[in-house]
Design an enzyme around this catalytic site. Structure first.
Site, PDB file in Angstrom:
ATOM      1  N   GLY A 158       0.779  -1.227   0.000  1.00 24.36           N
ATOM      2  CA  GLY A 158       0.000   0.000   0.000  1.00 24.36           C
ATOM      3  C   GLY A 158       0.810   1.277   0.000  1.00 24.36           C
ATOM      4  O   GLY A 158       0.247   2.366   0.149  1.00 24.36           O
ATOM      5  N   HIS A 199       8.362   6.265   5.271  1.00 21.51           N
ATOM      6  CA  HIS A 199       7.800   7.048   6.373  1.00 21.51           C
ATOM      7  C   HIS A 199       7.092   6.093   7.326  1.00 21.51           C
ATOM      8  O   HIS A 199       6.464   5.126   6.902  1.00 21.51           O
ATOM      9  CB  HIS A 199       6.874   8.165   5.886  1.00 21.51           C
TER      10      HIS A 199
END
Length: 128
Positions: free
Chosen positions: A91, A98
């Protein structure tokens, strides 16, 4: 340090940065899923957590700790989800690593059990 001029995390305006160190920075998520949703981002433009070198890893984990301390003071959540979408199949939509630090609050979901397992809903509920 390697950066990418088209990457939204390599071109952040300084006022978005909550705290930083030599190898990383912390910002509030632009599309938060809960109050205080925070991102911990390495300065070097890399896509995967597994590309971090040891200095970067230590620096990023120190920022994760600092971000949590700040959120404890500012938002007083009851818990946290910590997540990384590593690769398109997981995804990942921004190809710059991050780490999501997502504060959780009592009552924000009717049944929060399973937490991050809900990324694959058919496999999430493993209890009777």
């Amino acid at each position: 340090m390697q950066t990418n001029s088209t990457c939204p995390f390599c071109t952040l305006p300084p006022e978005r940065i909550v705290v930083s160190n030599l190898h990383g920075l912390v910002i509030r998520d632009g599309f938060p899923v809960s109050p205080g949703h925070t991102l911990v981002i390495p300065r070097r433009h890399i896509a995967s957590f597994f590309e971090l070198n040891q200095l970067e890893l230590q620096a990023i984990l120190a920022l994760l700790d600092e971000a949590k301390r700040r959120l404890d003071r500012e938002c007083a959540p009851a818990g946290y989800n910590i997540g990384i979408n590593d690769g398109p199949a997981a995804g990942q939509t921004v190809p710059h690593l991050h780490i999501h630090l997502i504060p959780r609050y009592v009552g924000d979901q009717s049944d929060p059990r399973g937490g991050v397992r809900w990324v694959i809903p058919d496999k999430a509920k493993y209890w009777p």
